[in-house]
Design a protein around this motif. Structure first.
Motif, PDB file in Angstrom:
ATOM      1  N   ASP A 177      41.903  28.138  42.836  1.00 40.16           N
ATOM      2  CA  ASP A 177      40.578  28.308  43.480  1.00 40.16           C
ATOM      3  C   ASP A 177      39.579  27.195  43.005  1.00 40.16           C
ATOM      4  N   ARG A 178      39.266  26.182  43.917  1.00 38.01           N
ATOM      5  CA  ARG A 178      38.523  25.013  43.251  1.00 38.01           C
ATOM      6  C   ARG A 178      36.921  25.356  43.349  1.00 38.01           C
ATOM      7  N   THR A 179      36.485  26.620  43.640  1.00 31.56           N
ATOM      8  CA  THR A 179      35.084  27.146  43.563  1.00 31.56           C
ATOM      9  C   THR A 179      34.354  26.245  44.286  1.00 31.56           C
ATOM     10  N   ASP A 180      35.057  25.725  45.605  1.00 30.79           N
ATOM     11  CA  ASP A 180      34.012  25.056  46.442  1.00 30.79           C
ATOM     12  C   ASP A 180      33.835  25.791  47.779  1.00 30.79           C
ATOM     13  N   ASN A 181      34.164  27.142  47.837  1.00 29.61           N
ATOM     14  CA  ASN A 181      34.222  28.021  49.083  1.00 29.61           C
ATOM     15  C   ASN A 181      33.704  29.211  48.475  1.00 29.61           C
TER      16      ASN A 181
ATOM     17  N   LEU B 214      27.419  29.989  46.177  1.00 31.68           N
ATOM     18  CA  LEU B 214      28.009  28.829  45.872  1.00 31.68           C
ATOM     19  C   LEU B 214      27.032  27.660  45.419  1.00 31.68           C
TER      20      LEU B 214
ATOM     21  N   THR C 262      25.969  23.818  42.680  1.00 32.83           N
ATOM     22  CA  THR C 262      26.481  22.547  42.253  1.00 32.83           C
ATOM     23  C   THR C 262      25.773  22.390  40.886  1.00 32.83           C
TER      24      THR C 262
ATOM     25  N   GLY D  50      29.716  20.405  38.276  1.00 32.81           N
ATOM     26  CA  GLY D  50      29.977  20.315  39.864  1.00 32.81           C
ATOM     27  C   GLY D  50      29.947  21.393  40.579  1.00 32.81           C
ATOM     28  N   SER D  51      30.806  21.557  41.463  1.00 30.35           N
ATOM     29  CA  SER D  51      30.977  22.741  42.436  1.00 30.35           C
ATOM     30  C   SER D  51      31.579  23.868  41.562  1.00 30.35           C
ATOM     31  N   CYS D  52      30.772  25.088  42.005  1.00 29.05           N
ATOM     32  CA  CYS D  52      31.124  26.210  41.343  1.00 29.05           C
ATOM     33  C   CYS D  52      30.518  27.455  41.807  1.00 29.05           C
TER      34      CYS D  52
ATOM     35  N   LYS E  50      34.038  28.041  37.489  1.00 31.71           N
ATOM     36  CA  LYS E  50      34.661  26.899  38.237  1.00 31.71           C
ATOM     37  C   LYS E  50      36.000  26.731  38.017  1.00 31.71           C
ATOM     38  N   ASP E  51      36.801  26.295  38.916  1.00 35.15           N
ATOM     39  CA  ASP E  51      38.259  25.909  38.716  1.00 35.15           C
ATOM     40  C   ASP E  51      39.269  27.266  38.259  1.00 35.15           C
TER      41      ASP E  51
END
Length: 1004
Positions: A28-32, A53, A55, A60-62, A172-173
């Motif tokens: 999961d890139r934690t962008d959704n 969600l 930033t 970054g995205s998290c 994240k990630d």
């Protein structure tokens, strides 16, 4: 979930541990935000939070988890569902704006929760936790052994209550270390439209096949797939080699035409060279844009029980949803309320009926147990607690909710599941309803109040429970929300669901409206919940799925054809898995063909008013509507059981015929005859509105030609000297038919619509021809139908007066039965469901010896059941089968055909030994307790059942040689619900199918 305090102590902040072997797959890139949800530990009331969600400047995205312990609680987490077949460690990055202790939980396939700790400081920190006792030293639930049972089902990451009453956690990630190639790479299928529901129009919509490399090294992959549509077209696609960088994404587009309505099912395979990595599926529905899209529509008939997305519901033409929250979840601490966020539904123009059930929360049950919660001393205060909860709901949600529903649970007929008398059941719900309705009036005086909402049980008995409640408290309600369910409602292999017409849905709706008029006519009538279930393993384009879609349209069209039925809440948007069958229009986020069928019906019958329902005979259904807002008249037609041709002699206007999915299939010219062929899938004949009255007249005079004017519904052994046949004239004209059996032909006339039982003499007694096949042939016009009766009769022993005791209940002793040949259940093939995981290993787990007998007064049953564990959860007519128990079903005329469900003459009984002693109940044709002679006793590991059922209860006059159909099952419950059952034949536990029962004859 409640964490045992001993285990909570194990959740100390953990340093990153050594990473086990395998490759780290970025799951999961934690962008959704869609896969994530809030879990604030409602078993410890008071905590709250929000998952969103974000930033982060450094990361970054998290995923951002805001938490608050201002109201109490114990923990707040962000939860994500998993389907992970193998892994050795979980890896993610985390930081916190706050100073609370972090922790991780992972749920495995057994339901076990594994608990570990993690550092959640002010700076980003990479956490690695091996999936073993070092990384997760705590555990509870499920198999509770500390070993991870795959596939893993859920991960939650969060913080405990601590130094910071409020704060935020950033994640994240999310990755897992695994050797599974299906986790190393990902494939997902998506469209830009919510729910994969696209609108008919120009151009194309792209299905994006997104390929994901989750490894830190480049890879070359490919996508191979097939698109199959509703109309039988099949189109393969192949992406060719796709080069992906480390942690890279590549999208391959599969275009779909928007020119016409359609449903497509897509199966796609992800390949690495010749190796198949994974297979994914989805569906795409192209539907007509709803005429009321983008605004509220209180006049709309079309509604859903919501479980997912208001955006996709609106695209189907749904304009009202039923959502809610049980009291037990909405107030888990006294005065600590938890209300749902309804904003997404309202943004998508869904009018909301908010459903509230009065299941008491844990804190309230400290004063009285649930069985007597509403009656035990102090009930007045507890009813006030319930009213306080409803009032707080009403005040908090008044701006968004149109209707508040005071739900009638359990089982929608209160007395059955909680073993109350009829009067006590009425009184219980009256207390709940009176307090709830008054609370809504105080908290949201502008909202409607709905309730009573009984299910099929009350409808099948003539609405006695509803009548009592309407007479006592109908003035409290604005809306009556009945649920006229069919008793058997699963589509799948081996299932025989009761379709809408045999379920008498028009009559049930008419009866409801008559009841409302009888009590003053104040209430509106909405079908508050209704649906059928589809096997979750059924291919979306299978015959079962097609029938499921046709059933939905039939049911909603029938209800809409009754003036006064204002709304219909189909159950369900998605989910409600019952034993492998789901009611939803969506499955795991993808639409089913039933979603397109729903959208088409909502489009064609937009703001429709019923005009007429012409009688076209017993098979063909026709329902005429006028749709003033669209300028159209519409007639919905279909045929039951077989294909039929309907000829309209002279069309009053040009007409267009649409299939169930909205595609044009034919046109008719004004002044000309028009013939259409119909089957179970309804069609729509559309024409100018001004022609609607004349078209209804033309449809009334239509000529119907059935493929089979006379139907051979059943052929069977009637007695030792006769075969029997049941014939039905399915036309509106008298018919002549010739029926042939072993002794030659018989010619007969059948009046229009008549059903008749015919006896065919045999040349020899049937008990002298075991294993013989007897042919029965029916000729009517040019149609010929044939049936074969397999003669396989077993004697039902005559019970002499000397076998009955001189005093006490007329029950032969077990020793007398043991002198007769038993019916034996001790084989794996007699276990249902036929699933090797259900728990039966040998006759030591469960086996049965049973006997049936008769005399001029009674039918007798005795059974010796070997079952080491006797467990009874309930002994009432509605639920006894969930306990260790016995069920006996009879087809007294032995005239069952292939049609599903019980006939009018069929009956079913149950025997159960509960805490209050032996019980005998009747479950068909009605549910009730009986006072028939019964004995049930435990002797060691055995249960001995004996019962005597009077023949007048069964509905036949006994005489030697009569044949009846019979079967029985023994239900097995070892403390975790009904696990399985053993049966003489199928046709009781999984679905009512008397055609499967054994033929038994009354021996001299």
């Amino acid at each position: 979930m409640r964490c045992p305090m001993l285990l909570v102590a194990l959740l100390v902040p953990a340093l990153s541990l050594a990473q086990p072997p395998g490759q780290e797959a970025l799951l999961d890139r934690t962008d959704n935000i869609a896969p994530w949800s809030l879990d604030p530990g409602r078993e410890f009331p008071g905590a709250d939070g929000k998952v969103s969600l974000a930033t982060d400047a450094a990361g970054g995205s998290c995923v951002r988890l805001d938490y608050s312990f201002a109201g109490g609680g114990n923990y707040v987490t962000a939860a994500r569902a998993l389907t992970l077949p193998q892994a050795s460690a979980v890896v993610f990055s985390i930081r916190q704006e706050g100073k609370n202790r972090g922790f991780v939980r992972v749920a495995d396939a057994s339901g076990q929760e594994h608990m570990g700790g993690c550092t959640a400081g002010a700076d980003w920190h990479r956490v690695t936790l091996p999936l073993d006792e070092k990384g997760f030293p705590g555990h509870y639930g499920g198999q509770n052994d500390g070993r991870f049972a795959f596939p893993l089902k859920r991960i939650i990451i969060g913080v405990h209550k601590g130094a910071s009453p409020t704060g935020a956690v950033f994640i994240k990630d999310l990755a897992f270390v695994t050797t599974d190639p299906g986790t190393h790479f990902g494939l997902r299928l998506s469209t830009p439209d919510p729910g994969h529901i696209a609108f008919v129009g120009k151009g194309k919509v792209n299905l994006a096949a997104t390929v994901e490399n989750r490894l830190a090294a480049p890879a070359t992959l490919a996508v191979l797939g097939t698109v199959r549509d509703w109309y039988g077209a099949s189109q393969p696609f192949h992406s060719g080699p796709l080069a992906l960088p480390a942690h890279g994404l590549v999208t391959y587009n599969v275009p779909f035409s928007l020119a016409r309505p359609n449903y497509s099912f897509i199966e796609a395979e992800l390949l690495q060279g010749d190796q198949s990595i994974s297979t994914v599926t989805t569906g795409v529905a192209v539907v007509p844009r709803p005429r009321n899209f983008g605004h509220d529509d209180p006049r709309s008939f079309f509604a859903l029980q919501a479980s997912g997305s208001g955006a996709r519901a609106q695209r189907l033409g749904c304009k009202a949803v039923r959502v809610g929250r049980d009291w037990r979840y909405g107030e888990q601490g006294h005065g600590a309320y938890w209300f749902p966020d309804l904003s997404e539904l309202r943004r998508n123009h869904q009018l909301i009926m908010f459903n509230m059930t009065a299941y008491p929360p844990r804190w309230a049950l400290q004063q009285a147990e649930e069985a007597t919660f509403w009656e035990a001393p102090g009930w007045e205060e507890r009813v006030q607690w319930w009213g306080d909860y409803v009032e707080h709901c009403a005040r908090a949600l008044a701006a968004e909710v149109e209707t508040f529903e005071i739900q009638n649970e359990p089982d929608l007929t209160c007395m059955q599941q909680v073993k109350l008398s009829f009067e006590a059941g009425v009184e219980r719900y009256l207390r709940i309803l009176r307090a709830g309705a008054a609370a809504v009036r105080r908290g949201a005086p502008g909202s409607l109040v709905a309730g009573i909402d009984v299910s099929g049980g009350d409808y099948d008995r003539g609405l006695p429970y509803s009548q009592a409640l309407m007479g006592a408290a109908g003035d409290l309600l604005d809306v009556y929300t009945g649920h006229p369910y069919a008793g058997v409602r699963y589509f799948g292999d081996g299932q025989s669901p009761l379709w809408p017409v045999p379920n008498q849905e028009r009559r049930k709706c008419q009866d409801t409206l008559a009841m409302i008029r009888e009590h003053g006519g104040k209430q509106r009538f909405w079908v508050g919940e209704k649906g059928w279930g589809l096997d979750v393993k059924a291919d979306p384009l299978s015959s079962h799925s097609r029938d499921f879609a046709a059933c939905l349209v039939q049911s909603m069209a029938l209800a809409h054809s009754v003036p006064g039925v204002e709304r219909y809440f189909w159950f369900l948007e998605e989910g409600c898995n019952e034993h492998g069958y789901e009611y939803g229009l969506f499955r795991q986020g993808m639409p089913l063909p039933a979603a397109l069928a729903y959208a088409t019906l909502a489009y064609v019958l937009h703001h429709a008013a019923p005009v007429a329902s012409p009688d076209l005979g017993p098979l063909v259904q026709a329902h005429c509507f006028a749709c003033a807002d669209t300028g159209q008249g519409v007639t919905v037609l279909w045929s039951e059981q077989q294909r039929s041709s309907v000829t309209l002699a002279r069309l009053p206007a040009d007409a267009v015929l649409l299939d169930m999915m909205g595609r044009e299939t034919a046109r008719g010219r004004a002044g000309k005859a028009f013939t259409l062929t119909v089957d179970r899938a309804p069609v729509y004949l559309t024409y100018p509105l001004k022609s609607a009255p004349r078209m209804a007249e033309v449809v009334t005079r239509a000529t119907v030609a059935n493929e089979q004017p006379v139907v051979l519904e059943a052929a069977f052994a009637a007695d030792l000297r006769h075969l029997g046949a049941r014939l039905r004239n399915v036309t509106r004209e008298a018919q002549t038919a010739t029926l042939s059996g072993p002794s030659g032909p018989q010619q007969m006339g059948l009046p229009a619509g008549e059903s008749r039982l015919v006896l065919l003499p045999t040349s020899r007694p049937l008990d002298q021809t075991p294993g013989q096949d007897c042919a029965v042939t029916l000729k009517a016009r040019r149609d010929v139908q044939r049936a074969t009766v397999r003669v396989d009769l077993a004697p039902l022993a005559a019970v002499p007066p000397t076998a009955l005791p001189a005093q006490g209940p007329p029950l032969p002793a077990l020793d007398w039965w043991r002198g007769r040949p038993p019916l034996v259940l001790d084989q794996r093939a007699q276990v249902y469901p036929p699933d090797p995981t259900v728990g039966w290993q040998s006759p030591d787990d469960l086996n049965v010896r049973a006997w049936l007998g008769w005399d001029g007064q009674r039918l007798y049953l005795a059974a010796l059941v070997h079952d080491p564990v006797h467990h009874v959860e309930a002994d009432d007519p509605g639920r006894f089968w969930q306990s260790d128990s016995l069920q006996l079903a009879l087809d007294p005329l032995n005239d069952a055909g292939t049609a599903p469900g019980f006939g009018a003459d069929d009956c079913e009984f149950g025997l159960v030994l509960g805490a209050q002693g032996p019980r005998v109940v009747q479950t068909a044709p009605e549910r009730r307790r009986l006072d028939s002679p019964v004995s049930i006793e435990r002797q060691g590991a055995n249960t001995i059942y004996r019962v005597a059922l009077p023949w007048d209860l069964i509905g036949v006059s006994p005489e030697a040689g009569r044949v009846l159909g019979a079967s029985f099952i023994v239900n097995q419950n070892n403390g975790q619900g009904r696990a399985y059952w053993m049966g003489l034949t199928p046709g009781i536990g999984e679905a009512k199918r008397p055609v499967a029962y054994r033929d038994l004859y009354l021996a001299p």
